[in-house]
Scaffold this motif. Structure first.
Motif, short mmCIF file in Angstrom:
data_model
loop_
_atom_site.label_atom_id
_atom_site.label_comp_id
_atom_site.label_asym_id
_atom_site.label_seq_id
_atom_site.Cartn_x
_atom_site.Cartn_y
_atom_site.Cartn_z
N GLU A 1 4.81 -2.17 3.10
CA GLU A 1 4.87 -3.48 2.44
C GLU A 1 5.77 -4.42 3.22
OE1 GLU A 1 5.56 -3.32 -1.94
OE2 GLU A 1 7.14 -4.76 -1.50
N ARG A 2 5.29 -5.64 3.43
CA ARG A 2 6.12 -6.62 4.13
C ARG A 2 7.40 -6.87 3.34
NH1 ARG A 2 3.96 -8.76 8.56
NH2 ARG A 2 1.72 -8.45 8.79
N GLY A 3 8.54 -6.85 4.02
CA GLY A 3 9.81 -7.16 3.36
C GLY A 3 10.43 -6.00 2.61
N VAL A 4 9.83 -4.81 2.69
CA VAL A 4 10.33 -3.70 1.87
C VAL A 4 11.74 -3.25 2.30
CG1 VAL A 4 9.33 -1.74 3.16
CG2 VAL A 4 9.58 -1.58 0.68
N ILE B 1 7.81 1.51 5.22
CA ILE B 1 7.32 0.82 6.42
C ILE B 1 7.25 -0.68 6.15
CG2 ILE B 1 5.29 0.52 7.89
CD1 ILE B 1 4.98 3.50 7.87
N ASP B 2 8.05 -1.41 6.90
CA ASP B 2 8.10 -2.86 6.75
C ASP B 2 7.49 -3.50 8.00
OD1 ASP B 2 8.66 -5.50 6.47
OD2 ASP B 2 10.76 -5.22 5.88
N MET C 1 0.84 -1.20 0.00
CA MET C 1 0.00 0.00 0.00
C MET C 1 0.88 1.26 0.00
SD MET C 1 -2.63 1.12 3.01
CE MET C 1 -3.49 2.68 2.98
N ILE C 2 0.42 2.25 -0.77
CA ILE C 2 1.16 3.51 -0.80
C ILE C 2 0.25 4.63 -0.32
CG2 ILE C 2 2.19 5.26 -2.31
CD1 ILE C 2 3.33 2.99 -3.97
N VAL C 3 0.73 5.42 0.63
CA VAL C 3 -0.01 6.62 1.06
C VAL C 3 0.77 7.81 0.54
CG1 VAL C 3 -0.80 8.02 3.01
CG2 VAL C 3 -0.92 5.51 3.14
N LYS C 4 0.06 8.68 -0.19
CA LYS C 4 0.72 9.90 -0.69
C LYS C 4 0.43 11.03 0.27
CE LYS C 4 1.21 9.15 -5.58
NZ LYS C 4 0.42 8.06 -6.18
N VAL C 5 1.48 11.71 0.69
CA VAL C 5 1.29 12.89 1.53
C VAL C 5 1.39 14.08 0.60
CG1 VAL C 5 2.00 14.11 3.62
CG2 VAL C 5 2.33 11.63 3.46
N ASN C 6 0.22 14.61 0.21
CA ASN C 6 0.16 15.62 -0.85
C ASN C 6 0.34 17.03 -0.31
OD1 ASN C 6 -0.43 13.82 -3.05
ND2 ASN C 6 -2.44 13.53 -2.10
N VAL D 1 -4.21 -1.92 9.64
CA VAL D 1 -4.41 -0.91 10.67
C VAL D 1 -3.38 0.23 10.52
CG1 VAL D 1 -4.21 -0.48 13.17
CG2 VAL D 1 -5.47 -2.48 12.35
N ILE D 2 -2.13 -0.13 10.31
CA ILE D 2 -1.08 0.88 10.16
C ILE D 2 -1.36 1.75 8.92
CG2 ILE D 2 1.39 1.21 9.61
CD1 ILE D 2 1.95 -1.24 11.41
N GLY D 3 -1.68 1.10 7.82
CA GLY D 3 -1.95 1.84 6.58
C GLY D 3 -3.11 2.81 6.74
#
Ligand code: NAD
Ligand code: ZN
Length: 340
Positions: A17-20, A158-159, A1-6, A207-209
């Motif tokens: 993402e797990r393992g990122v 965030i992993d 998942m990507i959250v953009k902080v605009n 939850v984190i996302g």
């Protein structure tokens, strides 16, 4: 998942993402000098994985704990950057909890008036809370976060897998900030917490996302804390008081634990019942033994004191909030309910 902080300038992405962590070299520009700032409580295998992906890595290891968030360590990082020949084109990466993130971000924001900063938060609290908002700081003269800057990271990774080594208490501590976001903005997310009997059963990535997205929405509307961002203080006004009163005792509580307690007396009775049930699930107390006068002193001398009243966040219905001005007497009465 990507959250953009605009944000109007300095917009950035948070990748969850797990393992990122093991793919950081693909996500970030590490093809230069990289100062990895971490602490001795963060398992060293994480900085090893990261270093291996950098062209030229230096690792700066702090002693774990809030006491490290100081100007001496700020100076030590600046010195290490200088001695290692860092230029404006190089970067700093924070790999740790909020202590590491706040200090490394501040150091990056000042070196040569600002070099690239990446954040890889490794506690739940730093993932859901300090990864969004661009606040950097150190503690100074006994005052928390009093010297710092607003400085946005270039990217945040965030992993959730790095949380496998984090203690249950630290996990629960960070989850409170997500409960706070849910209580004020998102009834559906709040219900996710109510559904489970143990927090191990939560879909932590989800939850984190979600919590990050909610905070990003707030920060986009109020980057420099002019108004709306005050909602993030739900549970904090009295929580800070309890935290301050306990800080030099044998049984201090963590920040999130105090915020959890603080939320229970800033809401209607039915909301309180629901919050307490979640705190029970997180094994966080709803009342505690602390020096009442010391806590009240910390609350009323708080920087948010505005004339005779203090503007506080109040929840009468989950997923919504209102701002209410409370007198010191009213705050004292609510604070007293936390005594156990
Ligand atoms: N900038 C912001 O917007 C913002 C928001 C909230 C909090 N903060 C700041 O964050 C700090 C608190 O952050 P925190 O709760 O992350 O505390 P922390 O950074 O002290 O980390 C808690 C502990 O967990 C250990 N740790 C970190 N990652 C680990 C992992 N993956 N496995 C095992 N152990 C690990 C650390 O060594 C430390 O001992 C405070 O200084 C606070 O002011 C900043
Ligand atoms: Zn907080």
């Amino acid at each position: 998942m990507i959250v953009k902080v605009n944000l109007p300038i300095n917009a950035y992405e948070i990748k969850i993402e797990r393992g990122v962590l093991s793919k950081a070299g693909k996500e970030l520009n590490l093809n230069r000098k990289v100062m990895i700032v971490t602490d001795d409580g963060v398992p060293s295998k994480y900085s090893e994985v990261l270093s291996a992906q950098c062209l030229n890595a230096s690792v700066f290891v702090l002693k774990q704990g809030e006491e490290s968030k100081n100007l001496d360590n700020f100076a030590a990082i600046e010195k290490a950057l200088l001695e290692n020949g860092f230029s404006r084109k190089d970067c700093v990466v924070a790999l740790g909890g909020g202590v590491v993130g706040d200090l490394a971000g501040f150091a990056a924001s000042c070196f040569m008036r600002g070099i690239d900063f990446y954040n890889i938060p490794t506690t739940v609290l730093s993932q859901v809370d300090s990864s969004v908002g661009g606040k950097t700081a150190v503690d100074f003269n006994g005052v928390k976060n009093i010297v710092g800057t607003f400085y946005q990271p270039k990217k945040v990774l965030i992993d959730p897998d790095v949380l496998n080594t984090l203690s249950d208490r630290q996990k629960a501590n960070g989850l409170v900030e997500a409960v706070k976001m849910a209580a004020t903005f998102d009834a559906e997310l709040f219900e996710e917490f109510e559904k489970v009997e143990r927090f191990e059963d939560l879909d932590i990535e989800y939850v984190i996302g979600k919590a990050i997205q909610l905070k990003a929405d707030v920060v986009e509307k109020d980057e420099k804390e002019a108004g709306l961002r005050k909602v993030l203080n739900f549970g904090h006004t009295l929580g800070h008081g309890v935290e301050a009163a306990l800080q030099n005792t044998d049984a201090p509580l963590l920040h999130g634990e105090c915020v959890g307690m603080g939320m229970t007396v800033m809401c209607d009775e039915d909301v309180k019942e629901r919050i307490v049930k979640i705190l029970d699930m997180l094994k966080i107390p709803s009342t505690y033994s602390f020096d009442f006068d010391e806590a009240l002193e910390a609350v009323t001398h708080d920087k948010k004191l505005n004339g005779k009243t203090i503007s506080t966040v109040y929840v009468s219905k989950i997923g919504t909030y209102e701002m209410i001005d409370m007198t010191p007497d009213e705050l004292a009465e609510r604070l007293r309910k936390l005594l156990g």
